[in-house]
Design a protein around this motif. Structure first.
Motif, mmCIF file in Angstrom:
data_model
loop_
_atom_site.group_PDB
_atom_site.id
_atom_site.type_symbol
_atom_site.label_atom_id
_atom_site.label_comp_id
_atom_site.label_asym_id
_atom_site.label_seq_id
_atom_site.Cartn_x
_atom_site.Cartn_y
_atom_site.Cartn_z
ATOM 1 N N ARG A 1 -3.869 -1.485 4.129
ATOM 2 C CA ARG A 1 -4.800 -0.432 3.701
ATOM 3 C C ARG A 1 -5.446 0.263 4.893
ATOM 4 O O ARG A 1 -5.515 1.485 4.939
ATOM 5 C CB ARG A 1 -5.886 -1.018 2.790
ATOM 6 C CG ARG A 1 -6.945 0.013 2.409
ATOM 7 C CD ARG A 1 -7.865 -0.484 1.334
ATOM 8 N NE ARG A 1 -8.925 0.496 1.073
ATOM 9 C CZ ARG A 1 -9.822 0.386 0.102
ATOM 10 N NH1 ARG A 1 -9.790 -0.655 -0.717
ATOM 11 N NH2 ARG A 1 -10.739 1.319 -0.062
ATOM 12 N N SER B 1 0.833 -1.194 0.000
ATOM 13 C CA SER B 1 0.000 0.000 0.000
ATOM 14 C C SER B 1 0.870 1.247 0.000
ATOM 15 O O SER B 1 1.992 1.237 0.516
ATOM 16 C CB SER B 1 -0.910 0.035 1.229
ATOM 17 O OG SER B 1 -1.943 -0.902 1.148
ATOM 18 N N TYR C 1 -3.443 -7.352 2.734
ATOM 19 C CA TYR C 1 -4.221 -6.298 2.081
ATOM 20 C C TYR C 1 -4.922 -5.453 3.133
ATOM 21 O O TYR C 1 -4.846 -4.221 3.111
ATOM 22 C CB TYR C 1 -5.242 -6.923 1.128
ATOM 23 C CG TYR C 1 -6.073 -5.899 0.403
ATOM 24 C CD1 TYR C 1 -7.181 -5.297 1.028
ATOM 25 C CD2 TYR C 1 -5.757 -5.498 -0.890
ATOM 26 C CE1 TYR C 1 -7.932 -4.335 0.376
ATOM 27 C CE2 TYR C 1 -6.512 -4.542 -1.541
ATOM 28 C CZ TYR C 1 -7.596 -3.969 -0.907
ATOM 29 O OH TYR C 1 -8.333 -3.013 -1.545
ATOM 30 N N THR D 1 -3.699 0.342 -2.834
ATOM 31 C CA THR D 1 -3.219 -0.963 -2.378
ATOM 32 C C THR D 1 -3.150 -1.916 -3.552
ATOM 33 O O THR D 1 -4.105 -2.019 -4.332
ATOM 34 C CB THR D 1 -4.127 -1.557 -1.296
ATOM 35 O OG1 THR D 1 -4.169 -0.653 -0.186
ATOM 36 C CG2 THR D 1 -3.598 -2.898 -0.827
ATOM 37 N N TRP E 1 -4.933 7.216 2.835
ATOM 38 C CA TRP E 1 -4.621 6.032 2.036
ATOM 39 C C TRP E 1 -4.647 6.421 0.563
ATOM 40 O O TRP E 1 -5.555 7.142 0.121
ATOM 41 C CB TRP E 1 -5.628 4.929 2.326
ATOM 42 C CG TRP E 1 -5.588 3.794 1.356
ATOM 43 C CD1 TRP E 1 -4.643 2.827 1.243
ATOM 44 C CD2 TRP E 1 -6.565 3.516 0.334
ATOM 45 N NE1 TRP E 1 -4.953 1.954 0.230
ATOM 46 C CE2 TRP E 1 -6.133 2.346 -0.348
ATOM 47 C CE3 TRP E 1 -7.738 4.120 -0.076
ATOM 48 C CZ2 TRP E 1 -6.844 1.795 -1.416
ATOM 49 C CZ3 TRP E 1 -8.452 3.572 -1.124
ATOM 50 C CH2 TRP E 1 -8.004 2.417 -1.781
#
Length: 125
Positions: free
Chosen positions: A105, A35, A101, A50, A47
């Motif tokens: 993230r 990410s 993941y 990703t 963010w």
């Protein structure tokens, strides 16, 4: 030594392009999602994107969708963030995170992740 090292930041004019690199070492890079996050002083961390371990899928924040592209080269243990049509609001320290993941993230500060120190991107004329 397990680490991530970002590079490629700098000063870029609005509308310009920049490519950030995140080089991994000390772990099996191809097993990890990657990410990108960013943080501008005085603002909340955001963010950015990703990428799954295989690189087959990347999810992007709405603020960068259509302008930024993530790619990875598992043979080189490297992930890239191509930034096009940059805007002043893209100014931030960008850093990469390796892990699952979900953790990379949603929980970039998780102890289960590996995180780089970041590289500064400044968008200004």
């Amino acid at each position: 030594q397990v680490q991530l090292v970002e590079s490629g930041g700098g000063l870029v004019q609005p509308g310009g392009s920049l490519r950030l690199t995140c080089a991994a070492s000390g772990f099996t890079f191809g097993d990890y999602a990657m990410s990108w996050h960013r943080q501008n002083p005085g603002k909340e961390r955001e963010w950015v994107a990703t990428n799954t371990p295989s690189g087959a899928r990347t999810d992007y924040a709405d603020s960068v969708k259509g302008r930024f592209t993530v790619s990875r080269d598992n043979a080189k243990n490297t992930v890239y963030l191509q930034m096009n049509n940059v805007k002043p609001e893209d100014t931030a320290v960008y850093y990469c995170v390796a892990g699952s993941y979900y953790n990379t993230r949603y929980n970039p500060d998780s102890a289960m992740n590996i995180r780089g120190e970041g590289t500064l991107v400044t968008v200004s004329s």
